[in-house]
Design an enzyme around this catalytic site. Structure first.
Site, PDB file in Angstrom:
ATOM      1  N   SER A 151     -12.048  -3.996  29.261  1.00 29.06           N
ATOM      2  CA  SER A 151     -12.148  -2.642  28.740  1.00 29.06           C
ATOM      3  C   SER A 151     -12.735  -1.708  29.801  1.00 29.06           C
ATOM      4  CB  SER A 151     -12.966  -2.656  27.449  1.00 29.06           C
ATOM      5  OG  SER A 151     -12.795  -1.473  26.721  1.00 29.06           O
ATOM      6  N   GLU A 246      -3.202  -3.990  20.465  1.00 29.10           N
ATOM      7  CA  GLU A 246      -4.213  -3.099  21.031  1.00 29.10           C
ATOM      8  C   GLU A 246      -3.697  -1.680  21.214  1.00 29.10           C
ATOM      9  OE1 GLU A 246      -6.846  -4.155  24.130  1.00 29.10           O
ATOM     10  OE2 GLU A 246      -5.979  -6.155  24.359  1.00 29.10           O
ATOM     11  N   HIS A 276      -8.304  -6.418  20.995  1.00 23.13           N
ATOM     12  CA  HIS A 276      -9.030  -5.969  22.180  1.00 23.13           C
ATOM     13  C   HIS A 276     -10.055  -7.012  22.630  1.00 23.13           C
ATOM     14  CE1 HIS A 276     -10.385  -2.880  24.931  1.00 23.13           C
ATOM     15  NE2 HIS A 276     -11.641  -3.056  24.547  1.00 23.13           N
TER      16      HIS A 276
END
Length: 304
Positions: A151, A246, A276
């Site tokens: 991320s 996602e 995610h």
């Protein structure tokens, strides 16, 4: 990434259990509450008993070494956790990082970089560079270091390599990105098309995180903030792993296209039904373990 209906059924049941875990409490609102919640769900399953973790001061930036039997001391995975630059920690990602080191046959160095909104851009980037230079001063060759992150940590990984390249410094052997957030202008079409199935990441939430990290007065088209917009020429090999469920799927896919167009050796893996940063829950998620195994193979093939 799967070859049998039985495997698909297992993946569905396991990821559904993780979805249930994530949805077991209301989404927290305040920054401290969010940080506590991510630490809580990320550390649901502890590290394996053969892992040795040691706190380390990386020239003023907090870090943690992890070592498993057979780790090669001259090879290191430098890892930056996710959390939208506003949450996440060594604690939330410890199981992921330590098992990644096992798969890669390396020591790992996880970094607790400064978080927004208390510390806005470029604080996290400065900490990443400090951690890198700390590692290099330990006598670890650049070619013996893999850099990874999920991320926002994937964003930070790309930013670090970009800064090293601009400074003419040796680059790491490779980059490993899980569910990377590469576009803080939020132009990816899957922010809308995957919104109904992504249990974690939604555009309004990303807007809030971006405002906390890089306020509107900062140009989010800066390649150090949105590495999707960077010239990636000369980057080392990149492995990108992303789930099909996602909202950041487009961030990953477009990054792979951008890297490929710049003649970078890039591998994009899209994992069906995964959410995610799913390898965080590898202890009870087979596809999390399989993703780490792929990443380990990739890192082993690149580092020297």
């Amino acid at each position: 990434m799967r070859g049998s209906s039985g495997g698909t059924t297992l993946a569905h049941s396991e990821i559904d259990a993780i979805r249930a875990l994530l949805g077991s409490k209301p989404r927290p609102v305040g920054w401290s509450e969010r940080r506590q919640r991510l630490d809580e769900v990320g550390s649901t399953w502890p590290v394996a008993p053969d892992v040795r973790c040691e706190a380390v001061d990386c020239d003023g930036v907090a870090g943690e070494w992890s070592i498993v039997p057979g780790s090669e001391p001259t090879r290191v995975l430098l890892y930056f956790h996710g959390g939208g630059y506003c949450s996440g920690s060594i604690v939330s990602h410890r199981r992921l990082v330590t098992e990644a080191g096992r798969a890669a046959g390396t020591r790992t160095l996880a970094i607790d970089y400064r978080l927004a909104p208390e510390h806005r851009y470029p604080a996290a980037h400065e900490d990443a560079l400090t951690a890198w230079r700390f590692l290099r001063r330990q006598g670890i060759a650049a070619a013996g270091i893999a850099v990874g992150g999920d991320s926002a940590g994937g964003n930070l990984t790309l930013g670090l390599i970009n800064r090293l390249r601009a400074a003419g410094e040796p680059l790491p052997a490779c980059a490993w990105l899980i569910s990377p957030w590469t576009d803080l202008t939020m132009s990816g079409d899957t922010l809308a098309t995957k919104d109904a199935i992504d249990p974690l990441i939604h555009k309004a939430y990303l807007d809030e995180l971006a405002d906390a990290f890089a306020p509107p007065s900062i140009n989010r088209q800066d390649p150090l903030i949105s590495p999707l917009l960077a010239d990636l020429s000369g980057f080392p090999p990149i492995l990108i792993q992303v789930g099909s469920a996602e909202t950041l799927l487009a961030d990953a896919a477009r990054l792979a296209q951008t890297a490929g167009a710049a003649d970078v050796d890039v591998t994009l893996q899209i994992w069906p039904h995964m959410i995610h940063a799913w390898p965080v829950w590898n202890a009870h998620l087979e596809d999390g373990r399989r993703a780490l195994a792929y990443a380990g193979q990739f890192i082993r093939a690149q580092i020297r």
